[in-house]
Design a protein around this motif. Structure first.
Motif, short mmCIF file in Angstrom:
data_model
loop_
_atom_site.label_atom_id
_atom_site.label_comp_id
_atom_site.label_asym_id
_atom_site.label_seq_id
_atom_site.Cartn_x
_atom_site.Cartn_y
_atom_site.Cartn_z
N THR A 104 39.34 66.03 71.50
CA THR A 104 39.90 64.95 70.68
C THR A 104 38.80 64.22 69.92
O THR A 104 37.61 64.38 70.21
N ILE A 105 39.23 63.40 68.96
CA ILE A 105 38.31 62.53 68.23
C ILE A 105 37.49 61.68 69.20
O ILE A 105 36.27 61.59 69.09
N ASP A 106 38.17 61.07 70.18
CA ASP A 106 37.47 60.21 71.15
C ASP A 106 36.44 60.98 71.94
O ASP A 106 35.33 60.48 72.20
N ALA A 107 36.79 62.19 72.36
CA ALA A 107 35.87 62.99 73.18
C ALA A 107 34.58 63.28 72.43
O ALA A 107 33.48 63.18 73.00
N LEU A 108 34.69 63.63 71.16
CA LEU A 108 33.49 63.93 70.37
C LEU A 108 32.73 62.65 70.04
O LEU A 108 31.49 62.63 70.09
N ALA A 109 33.46 61.59 69.72
CA ALA A 109 32.80 60.32 69.39
C ALA A 109 31.98 59.79 70.56
O ALA A 109 30.90 59.21 70.37
N ASN A 110 32.49 59.98 71.77
CA ASN A 110 31.83 59.43 72.96
C ASN A 110 30.80 60.37 73.57
O ASN A 110 30.10 60.00 74.51
N ALA A 111 30.68 61.59 73.05
CA ALA A 111 29.80 62.59 73.66
C ALA A 111 28.33 62.28 73.38
O ALA A 111 27.98 61.68 72.35
N ASP A 112 27.48 62.71 74.31
CA ASP A 112 26.04 62.62 74.11
C ASP A 112 25.62 63.63 73.06
O ASP A 112 26.07 64.78 73.08
N GLU A 113 24.76 63.21 72.13
CA GLU A 113 24.35 64.12 71.04
C GLU A 113 23.74 65.40 71.57
O GLU A 113 23.92 66.48 71.00
N GLU A 114 23.01 65.30 72.68
CA GLU A 114 22.38 66.49 73.26
C GLU A 114 23.45 67.52 73.66
O GLU A 114 23.28 68.73 73.43
N ASP A 115 24.57 67.05 74.21
CA ASP A 115 25.66 67.96 74.58
C ASP A 115 26.33 68.57 73.35
O ASP A 115 26.72 69.73 73.35
N VAL A 116 26.44 67.77 72.30
CA VAL A 116 27.07 68.25 71.07
C VAL A 116 26.20 69.32 70.42
O VAL A 116 26.69 70.38 70.00
N LEU A 117 24.90 69.07 70.34
CA LEU A 117 23.98 70.06 69.76
C LEU A 117 23.98 71.34 70.59
O LEU A 117 23.91 72.44 70.05
N LYS A 118 24.06 71.20 71.92
CA LYS A 118 24.08 72.37 72.79
C LYS A 118 25.33 73.20 72.52
O LYS A 118 25.29 74.43 72.49
N ALA A 119 26.48 72.53 72.30
CA ALA A 119 27.73 73.25 72.01
C ALA A 119 27.67 73.95 70.67
O ALA A 119 28.37 74.95 70.44
N TRP A 120 26.83 73.44 69.77
CA TRP A 120 26.68 74.01 68.42
C TRP A 120 25.57 75.07 68.38
O TRP A 120 25.42 75.78 67.40
N GLU A 121 24.80 75.17 69.44
CA GLU A 121 23.60 76.00 69.47
C GLU A 121 23.91 77.43 69.03
O GLU A 121 24.79 78.09 69.56
N GLY A 122 23.18 77.89 68.01
CA GLY A 122 23.37 79.23 67.49
C GLY A 122 24.14 79.28 66.19
O GLY A 122 24.07 80.28 65.46
N LEU A 123 24.89 78.22 65.87
CA LEU A 123 25.64 78.20 64.61
C LEU A 123 24.76 77.85 63.42
O LEU A 123 25.11 78.16 62.28
N GLY A 124 23.65 77.17 63.67
CA GLY A 124 22.75 76.81 62.59
C GLY A 124 23.26 75.65 61.75
O GLY A 124 24.33 75.11 61.99
N TYR A 125 22.45 75.26 60.75
CA TYR A 125 22.80 74.14 59.87
C TYR A 125 23.26 72.95 60.72
O TYR A 125 24.38 72.44 60.58
N TYR A 126 22.37 72.48 61.58
CA TYR A 126 22.75 71.50 62.59
C TYR A 126 23.10 70.14 62.01
O TYR A 126 23.77 69.34 62.67
N SER A 127 22.69 69.87 60.77
CA SER A 127 23.08 68.61 60.15
C SER A 127 24.60 68.53 60.03
O SER A 127 25.17 67.43 60.01
N ARG A 128 25.27 69.69 59.96
CA ARG A 128 26.73 69.69 59.87
C ARG A 128 27.35 68.98 61.07
O ARG A 128 28.26 68.17 60.93
#
Length: 364
Positions: free
Chosen positions: A71-95
């Motif tokens: 949800t919106i809340d889940a992503l808004a409240n997440a630690d950035e480190e966890d978010v970047l880890k979930a994105w790891e490998g997709l590249g263009y991390y500024s997205r």
């Protein structure tokens, strides 16, 4: 040029075009996870992921990301480190950093509901004209254009538009075209159909015109110029940069890593210590000697590095990293983050440094 497009559309059979395109889409569309509902948040996440990334690559990432941040809340409240880890490998991390910032804005300013107003949604960080149009049309069924590369290719052929699609100003021509062509009753299916057509039938080099549901409306097909469109000027060649990286470890098997700056390329991701090196002058030190010096100067690490253990190449849109990889055993490295192999799993690394780690784990 916009007036020329309007002139072309005077005799264009818009309603049959809409009907045939949407009918084809509803029968032939791929079964993609973000199409299961019209949740604006899921549409948003999928569109950000799909920028510069293939559909097949995105599917598992999307499923895992939505599972972790449903949800919106889940992503808004997440630690950035966890978010970047979930994105790891997709590249263009500024997205994904922009996505999380924008989601926080939605939570704080719009009660956790993605705005359905073009002006309001455009204020969100990282939401450009394409993302705005995709969310509004797909999720909210609002007749807004969503012009990406697939759509420009399709429309350039349908209307024989010879303007260079690599030029930002050309997008206005396509947006104006879509405003006139889009279905008012079902803009969601219309825009997705254009994207689907470009991805599966009206492809860049070998369009499958005989399978196209709207070929009778396609000026390029009738004129036999479909392979010449769209016109796209070539980008500059990416700059090649020679890098050197060291995987440092100690007696206990701990590894030593470094966090990149909070701005710029690959911001806030973790990496093995590295530096840019020179190879052009015959009087220069070897790459290994330059890296050894850099480790001491930047990180206060004195180490005897191995011979060259391998090379990694990573290609960005504007540059190419050619990375020479070395290993080194250290007593300590106080200016670097010490982690165990198990702990390493929690840190988000760019693809190039994931490859460096694999090289290290595969050593004799």
């Amino acid at each position: 040029m916009v007036s020329q497009v309007q002139e072309k559309l005077k005799n264009f059979e818009i309603l049959p075009f809409q009907k045939e395109l949407i009918q084809w889409y509803k029968q032939e569309k791929r079964n993609l996870p973000w199409r299961k509902d019209q949740d604006p948040y899921k549409v948003w996440v999928s569109e950000i992921m799909l920028q510069q990334t293939r559909v097949d690559t995105v599917i598992p990432y999307f499923n895992q990301f939505i599972h972790k941040f449903p949800t919106i809340d889940a992503l808004a409240n997440a630690d950035e480190e966890d978010v970047l880890k979930a994105w790891e490998g997709l590249g263009y991390y500024s997205r994904v950093r922009n996505l999380q910032s924008a989601v926080k804005e939605v939570k704080e300013n719009y009660g956790g509901i993605v705005p359905n107003d073009p002006d309001e949604i455009s204020k969100l960080k990282g939401v450009g004209p394409y993302t705005k149009g995709a969310i509004l049309s797909i999720a909210y069924n609002i007749p807004e254009p969503a012009v990406d590369g697939n759509v420009m290719r399709v429309i350039s052929r349908i209307l024989t538009i010879w303007e260079d699609i690599a030029k930002p100003k050309t997008r206005k021509i396509f947006e104006e075209s879509i405003y006139q062509l889009i279905s008012q009753e079902d803009p969601s299916s219309f825009n997705q159909a254009l994207m689907e057509l470009g991805a599966t039938i009206c492809t860049p080099t070998s369009p499958s015109c005989l399978l196209c549901p709207v070929r009778e409306h396609c000026a390029a097909f009738h004129e036999g110029v479909q392979k010449e469109l769209p016109v796209k000027s070539k980008k500059k060649k990416p700059k090649a940069v020679q890098m050197a990286a060291a995987v440092l470890y100690d007696q206990e098997g701990n590894l030593y890593i470094h966090k990149r700056a909070s701005t710029g390329l690959l911001a806030n991701l973790w990496e093995f210590p590295n530096s840019e090196v020179q190879t052009t002058s015959p009087t220069l030190q070897s790459i290994r000697e330059q890296l050894t010096y850099s480790l001491e100067e930047e990180y206060g690490v004195t180490v005897q590095l191995s011979e060259l253990s391998g090379t990694i190449q990573h290609i960005f849109s504007h540059l190419i990293w050619n990375i020479s990889v070395y290993f080194g055993k250290v007593e300590a490295a106080p200016n670097l983050q010490r982690v165990t192999v198990a702990e390493l799993e929690r840190y988000a690394f760019p693809v190039s440094h994931q490859k460096i780690y694999k090289l290290f784990m595969a050593r004799d």
